[in-house]
Write a protein that holds these residues in place. Structure first.
Motif, PDB file in Angstrom:
ATOM      1  N   GLU A 143       2.666   0.563  -6.678  1.00  0.00           N
ATOM      2  CA  GLU A 143       1.953   0.938  -7.914  1.00  0.00           C
ATOM      3  C   GLU A 143       2.274  -0.071  -8.993  1.00  0.00           C
ATOM      4  O   GLU A 143       3.420  -0.526  -9.111  1.00  0.00           O
ATOM      5  N   ASN A 144       1.241  -0.424  -9.784  1.00  0.00           N
ATOM      6  CA  ASN A 144       1.443  -1.302 -10.921  1.00  0.00           C
ATOM      7  C   ASN A 144       0.241  -1.168 -11.844  1.00  0.00           C
ATOM      8  O   ASN A 144      -0.697  -0.428 -11.552  1.00  0.00           O
ATOM      9  N   VAL A 145       0.257  -1.888 -12.943  1.00  0.00           N
ATOM     10  CA  VAL A 145      -0.871  -1.856 -13.874  1.00  0.00           C
ATOM     11  C   VAL A 145      -2.073  -2.549 -13.249  1.00  0.00           C
ATOM     12  O   VAL A 145      -1.938  -3.412 -12.359  1.00  0.00           O
ATOM     13  N   ALA A 146      -3.267  -2.200 -13.724  1.00  0.00           N
ATOM     14  CA  ALA A 146      -4.492  -2.786 -13.174  1.00  0.00           C
ATOM     15  C   ALA A 146      -4.535  -4.298 -13.368  1.00  0.00           C
ATOM     16  O   ALA A 146      -5.126  -5.023 -12.562  1.00  0.00           O
ATOM     17  N   GLY A 147      -3.892  -4.798 -14.422  1.00  0.00           N
ATOM     18  CA  GLY A 147      -3.870  -6.237 -14.682  1.00  0.00           C
ATOM     19  C   GLY A 147      -3.171  -7.040 -13.600  1.00  0.00           C
ATOM     20  O   GLY A 147      -3.326  -8.272 -13.539  1.00  0.00           O
ATOM     21  N   HIS A 148      -2.432  -6.365 -12.741  1.00  0.00           N
ATOM     22  CA  HIS A 148      -1.746  -7.047 -11.639  1.00  0.00           C
ATOM     23  C   HIS A 148      -2.757  -7.696 -10.694  1.00  0.00           C
ATOM     24  O   HIS A 148      -2.445  -8.697 -10.028  1.00  0.00           O
ATOM     25  N   LEU A 149      -3.959  -7.151 -10.624  1.00  0.00           N
ATOM     26  CA  LEU A 149      -4.982  -7.724  -9.756  1.00  0.00           C
ATOM     27  C   LEU A 149      -5.292  -9.175 -10.129  1.00  0.00           C
ATOM     28  O   LEU A 149      -5.582 -10.008  -9.271  1.00  0.00           O
ATOM     29  N   LYS A 150      -5.240  -9.486 -11.419  1.00  0.00           N
ATOM     30  CA  LYS A 150      -5.541 -10.836 -11.883  1.00  0.00           C
ATOM     31  C   LYS A 150      -4.308 -11.724 -11.898  1.00  0.00           C
ATOM     32  O   LYS A 150      -4.429 -12.956 -11.940  1.00  0.00           O
ATOM     33  N   GLU A 166       0.769 -11.311   6.111  1.00  0.00           N
ATOM     34  CA  GLU A 166       1.628 -12.152   6.947  1.00  0.00           C
ATOM     35  C   GLU A 166       2.632 -11.305   7.728  1.00  0.00           C
ATOM     36  O   GLU A 166       3.017 -11.648   8.850  1.00  0.00           O
ATOM     37  N   GLY A 167       3.044 -10.187   7.128  1.00  0.00           N
ATOM     38  CA  GLY A 167       3.999  -9.305   7.782  1.00  0.00           C
ATOM     39  C   GLY A 167       3.382  -8.363   8.797  1.00  0.00           C
ATOM     40  O   GLY A 167       4.087  -7.537   9.381  1.00  0.00           O
ATOM     41  N   GLY A 168       2.073  -8.473   9.021  1.00  0.00           N
ATOM     42  CA  GLY A 168       1.425  -7.625  10.007  1.00  0.00           C
ATOM     43  C   GLY A 168       1.026  -6.261   9.489  1.00  0.00           C
ATOM     44  O   GLY A 168       0.883  -5.312  10.268  1.00  0.00           O
ATOM     45  N   TYR A 169       0.823  -6.175   8.164  1.00  0.00           N
ATOM     46  CA  TYR A 169       0.428  -4.908   7.564  1.00  0.00           C
ATOM     47  C   TYR A 169      -1.064  -4.915   7.212  1.00  0.00           C
ATOM     48  O   TYR A 169      -1.588  -5.893   6.663  1.00  0.00           O
ATOM     49  N   LEU A 170      -1.718  -3.817   7.538  1.00  0.00           N
ATOM     50  CA  LEU A 170      -3.088  -3.564   7.105  1.00  0.00           C
ATOM     51  C   LEU A 170      -2.982  -2.862   5.753  1.00  0.00           C
ATOM     52  O   LEU A 170      -2.151  -1.962   5.584  1.00  0.00           O
ATOM     53  N   PHE A 171      -3.782  -3.273   4.768  1.00  0.00           N
ATOM     54  CA  PHE A 171      -3.633  -2.665   3.444  1.00  0.00           C
ATOM     55  C   PHE A 171      -4.986  -2.404   2.797  1.00  0.00           C
ATOM     56  O   PHE A 171      -6.005  -3.003   3.142  1.00  0.00           O
ATOM     57  N   ALA A 172      -4.959  -1.487   1.856  1.00  0.00           N
ATOM     58  CA  ALA A 172      -6.131  -1.174   1.028  1.00  0.00           C
ATOM     59  C   ALA A 172      -5.629  -0.912  -0.386  1.00  0.00           C
ATOM     60  O   ALA A 172      -4.488  -0.486  -0.584  1.00  0.00           O
ATOM     61  N   TRP A 173      -6.485  -1.176  -1.360  1.00  0.00           N
ATOM     62  CA  TRP A 173      -6.072  -0.956  -2.737  1.00  0.00           C
ATOM     63  C   TRP A 173      -7.188  -0.294  -3.528  1.00  0.00           C
ATOM     64  O   TRP A 173      -8.362  -0.340  -3.154  1.00  0.00           O
ATOM     65  N   ALA A 174      -6.804   0.323  -4.633  1.00  0.00           N
ATOM     66  CA  ALA A 174      -7.778   0.945  -5.534  1.00  0.00           C
ATOM     67  C   ALA A 174      -7.161   1.040  -6.920  1.00  0.00           C
ATOM     68  O   ALA A 174      -5.938   1.183  -7.063  1.00  0.00           O
ATOM     69  N   VAL A 175      -7.996   0.956  -7.933  1.00  0.00           N
ATOM     70  CA  VAL A 175      -7.576   1.235  -9.306  1.00  0.00           C
ATOM     71  C   VAL A 175      -8.001   2.663  -9.617  1.00  0.00           C
ATOM     72  O   VAL A 175      -9.195   2.985  -9.576  1.00  0.00           O
ATOM     73  N   VAL A 176      -7.028   3.507  -9.882  1.00  0.00           N
ATOM     74  CA  VAL A 176      -7.269   4.924 -10.132  1.00  0.00           C
ATOM     75  C   VAL A 176      -6.787   5.264 -11.534  1.00  0.00           C
ATOM     76  O   VAL A 176      -5.721   4.809 -11.965  1.00  0.00           O
ATOM     77  N   SER A 177      -7.564   6.051 -12.235  1.00  0.00           N
ATOM     78  CA  SER A 177      -7.223   6.477 -13.590  1.00  0.00           C
ATOM     79  C   SER A 177      -6.592   7.861 -13.572  1.00  0.00           C
ATOM     80  O   SER A 177      -6.917   8.693 -12.711  1.00  0.00           O
ATOM     81  N   ALA A 178      -5.706   8.115 -14.518  1.00  0.00           N
ATOM     82  CA  ALA A 178      -5.160   9.465 -14.661  1.00  0.00           C
ATOM     83  C   ALA A 178      -6.284  10.450 -14.967  1.00  0.00           C
ATOM     84  O   ALA A 178      -6.213  11.624 -14.594  1.00  0.00           O
TER      85      ALA A 178
END
Length: 281
Positions: A110-117, A129-141
């Motif tokens: 978890e981090n602030v949305a600005g981390h994307l940039k 590189e570590g062999g992890y499949l990942f997904a991300w989303a920006v979610v609001s409270a």
């Protein structure tokens, strides 16, 4: 039983969401902020504090099924200097080291949305590189009914060598009140003006009225109360506000840097099915 490890734990909001979705309990955690240490020790006396993530010898730490990390947002926040990966408070490289040694089944970030940039590309590259499949989303409270925006980036990664857990599809973070059945006084008798609908909606979601938001000082100024910010964050009454030994400033800073558990749980429930459907057969 699912075991959960927590890095840069803060008040433990991300951990509450992980327990809600995956079950299990916290095996260990790591933080050096005195206020965070006070709160986490009080709620997790069975789990040791590993301390500074930059100095942990991970080969000596028991592996966990789920690793949570809400690492410092200051390098990426719009409110800061936006130094990104050049900021000495950027702790992802040390968290990545923990991932390489421990190989958790699931990683929750978890981090602030600005981390994307600023900096998220390095995180994504390290995960891949570590062999992890990942997904991300920006979610609001606000997506879970809270009366504030608080947009946050959530990343969920799963080891491709193991099945992706779907988690529990419904539930609510432990320690919070159940939704109201209509027996509370909406608005608590306070005039919330244009925010009335938002406040009342969150009151119903949490099952309790909003605390008094501020108090007047001897100089005539008004200051936020910790119980009100705690309520905004979706935490149980007194979770931080009644913690002995913490100043008002410490409580507000800890709450301000915290994670809304309901928001994080929603992100997990959105992202886990994406990983499961994308996993190679």
């Amino acid at each position: 039983m699912t075991t959960i490890g927590s890095l840069c734990s803060g008040l433990g909001g991300l951990d509450l969401a992980a327990v809600d979705v995956f079950g299990g309990q916290l095996a260990w955690w790591a933080d050096i902020d005195p206020a965070a240490v006070t709160v986490m020790t009080a709620y997790h006396p069975h789990a040791p504090n590993l301390g500074d993530v930059r100095t942990v010898e991970w080969q000596n730490v028991p592996p966990v099924d789920v690793l949570c990390a809400g690492y410092p947002c200051q390098p990426f926040s719009h409110a800061g200097r936006r130094r990104g990966t050049e900021d000495p408070r950027h702790l992802w490289p040390w968290i990545a080291r923990a991932v390489r040694v421990l190989r958790p089944r699931v990683i929750v970030l978890e981090n602030v949305a600005g981390h994307l940039k600023r900096g998220a590309g390095d995180v994504f590259a390290d995960l891949a590189e570590g062999g992890y499949l990942f997904a991300w989303a920006v979610v609001s409270a606000g997506d879970v009914g809270a009366p504030h925006v608080r947009r946050r980036l959530f990343v969920v990664a799963a080891d491709t060598a193991r099945d992706v857990p779907r988690g529990r599809l419904v539930g609510g973070p432990p320690g919070r009140a159940q939704p109201s059945d209509g027996d509370i006084t909406l608005g608590g008798g306070l005039d919330w003006g244009k925010y009335t609908d938002a406040v009342r909606g969150w009151e119903h979601a949490l099952g309790r009225v909003a605390p008094v938001p501020s108090f007047e000082t001897d100089r005539g100024t008004h200051l936020l109360t910790a119980p009100f910010v705690e309520w905004l964050m979706g935490l149980a009454p007194g979770y931080v506000a009644d913690m002995p030994g913490l100043s008002r400033a410490q409580k507000l800073r800890l709450l301000g840097n915290g994670v809304v558990p309901q928001q994080a749980a929603l992100a997990l429930r959105l992202l886990l099915p994406q990983l499961a459907s994308a996993q190679p057969a």
